[in-house]
Design an enzyme around this catalytic site. Sequence first.
Site, PDB file in Angstrom:
ATOM      1  CB  THR A  11      -0.911   0.010   1.254  1.00 22.44           C
ATOM      2  OG1 THR A  11      -1.819  -1.075   1.132  1.00 22.44           O
ATOM      3  CG2 THR A  11      -1.705   1.292   1.368  1.00 22.44           C
ATOM      4  CG  ASP A  55      -1.386  -6.627  -2.670  1.00 19.08           C
ATOM      5  OD1 ASP A  55      -2.220  -5.718  -2.703  1.00 19.08           O
ATOM      6  OD2 ASP A  55      -1.300  -7.442  -1.724  1.00 19.08           O
ATOM      7  CB  SER A  57      -1.903 -10.912  -1.409  1.00 18.63           C
ATOM      8  OG  SER A  57      -2.463 -10.228  -0.323  1.00 18.63           O
ATOM      9  CG  ASP A  88      -2.663  -7.580   3.057  1.00 19.91           C
ATOM     10  OD1 ASP A  88      -2.991  -6.838   4.003  1.00 19.91           O
ATOM     11  OD2 ASP A  88      -3.237  -7.562   1.949  1.00 19.91           O
ATOM     12  CB  THR A 276      -2.833 -21.802  21.457  1.00 15.62           C
ATOM     13  OG1 THR A 276      -4.095 -21.203  21.797  1.00 15.62           O
ATOM     14  CG2 THR A 276      -1.758 -20.750  21.635  1.00 15.62           C
ATOM     15  CB  CYS A 278      -5.060 -18.003  22.590  1.00 15.42           C
ATOM     16  SG  CYS A 278      -6.407 -18.932  23.297  1.00 15.42           S
TER      17      CYS A 278
HETATM   18  N1  ASP Z   1      -2.634  -5.433   0.173  1.00 16.91           N
HETATM   19  C1  ASP Z   1      -1.554  -4.608   0.696  1.00 16.91           C
HETATM   20  C2  ASP Z   1      -0.307  -5.459   0.704  1.00 16.91           C
HETATM   21  O1  ASP Z   1      -0.119  -6.239   1.585  1.00 16.91           O
HETATM   22  C3  ASP Z   1      -1.896  -4.097   2.050  1.00 16.91           C
HETATM   23  C4  ASP Z   1      -0.855  -3.186   2.684  1.00 16.91           C
HETATM   24  O2  ASP Z   1       0.221  -2.953   2.179  1.00 16.91           O
HETATM   25  O3  ASP Z   1      -1.125  -2.695   3.776  1.00 16.91           O
HETATM   26  O4  ASP Z   1       0.495  -5.350  -0.191  1.00 16.91           O
END
Ligand code: ASP
Length: 343
Positions: A11, A55, A57, A88, A276, A278
């Site tokens: 981001t 990104d 992800s 992420d 866990t 938690c």
């Molecule tokens: N989707 C973005 C990423 O992980 C979210 C971020 O950077 O906060 O690249």
Amino acid sequence: MKVLLLFTGGTISMVRDAETGALHPADMQTFKAFVPELFAGDIQVDMIPFEPLLDSSDLNPDNWRQMAHVVQDNYDAYDGFVILHGTDTMAYSASALSFMFDNLCKPVVFTGSQLPVGVLRSDAKENLLTAIEIAAAYDTDGKAIVPEVTLFMDGELYRGNRATKRNAEHFSAFNSYNYPALARAGVHITYNRQLIQPIGNTARPLHVFERFDTRVAILKLFPGITEEVVAAVLNTPNLRGVVLETFGSGNAPSHEWLYQSLRDAVNRGVVIVNKTQCNTGSVSMGQYAVSLNLLKAGVISGYDITTEALLTKMMHVLGEHGEDLAKVKKMLSVSLCGELTNV
Ligand code: ASP
């Protein structure tokens, strides 16, 4: 002081597409124009961007290797490293790199932001400029103050392999539930020196372990989980390791079929570690009757490790020592670089 900024994306680097409204990574020039402060201070900052910017992800173990190699290839030329990264999967990358580096003597600080750098209320500049300061922080004896892989966000510096993304909305996106912050940035940056990993041997080179075995899975238990679901995961062809996410202090439903499936998988050479569900606290198998079956089945305790650290550690130790299961199990039960507390 010289800091190398490795820009992977996230981001922090993004702009909004006028047509679709979706955020996507911008180019380096646009980014630099938003942060002129980067090149105005006492610290010399050089940048290496991923091409294309991603990104987080979309990142995978190949990208972890890429990041580690940038650090290794530029190790002697810089005092510290900042890795700009999407939030992420930042905790996975920071954990992975913590296991990849052997004899790290310089700071490697991950950071990112919740709002793109060009947005008025963005947290990008503060995170980035403070991360650079931490990466360049040295004592008068010439030793780095934080010679480990860390994650900085919203005023707090965490050990990378202790951090977890907890919030998709607030600037305080991460927490380190089971280990205190290594530093806090207010008017001054205050370091908790007794919590920071000891520096490596500066006379020896940095070594990078680069093998990861991705034949792993996360199996999250829930009330009513069926034998078919458990079997589908545990019978995955060529499976080598499983993060078993359990209840409370490491408990599971006391079904005989669950015990049998776990036992069979362990007997086939699958390493299963109890984590866990938690956030805070530790696995303590045997505390309740409902965890005794796991112990008897050969499940190992993950103590207070995060899922991100456990998964990447499992990939790392299976990748490096997969032929020696006893060694893999031993390494998963102890702290390699501060990722768990096993007392
Ligand atoms: N989707 C973005 C990423 O992980 C979210 C971020 O950077 O906060 O690249």
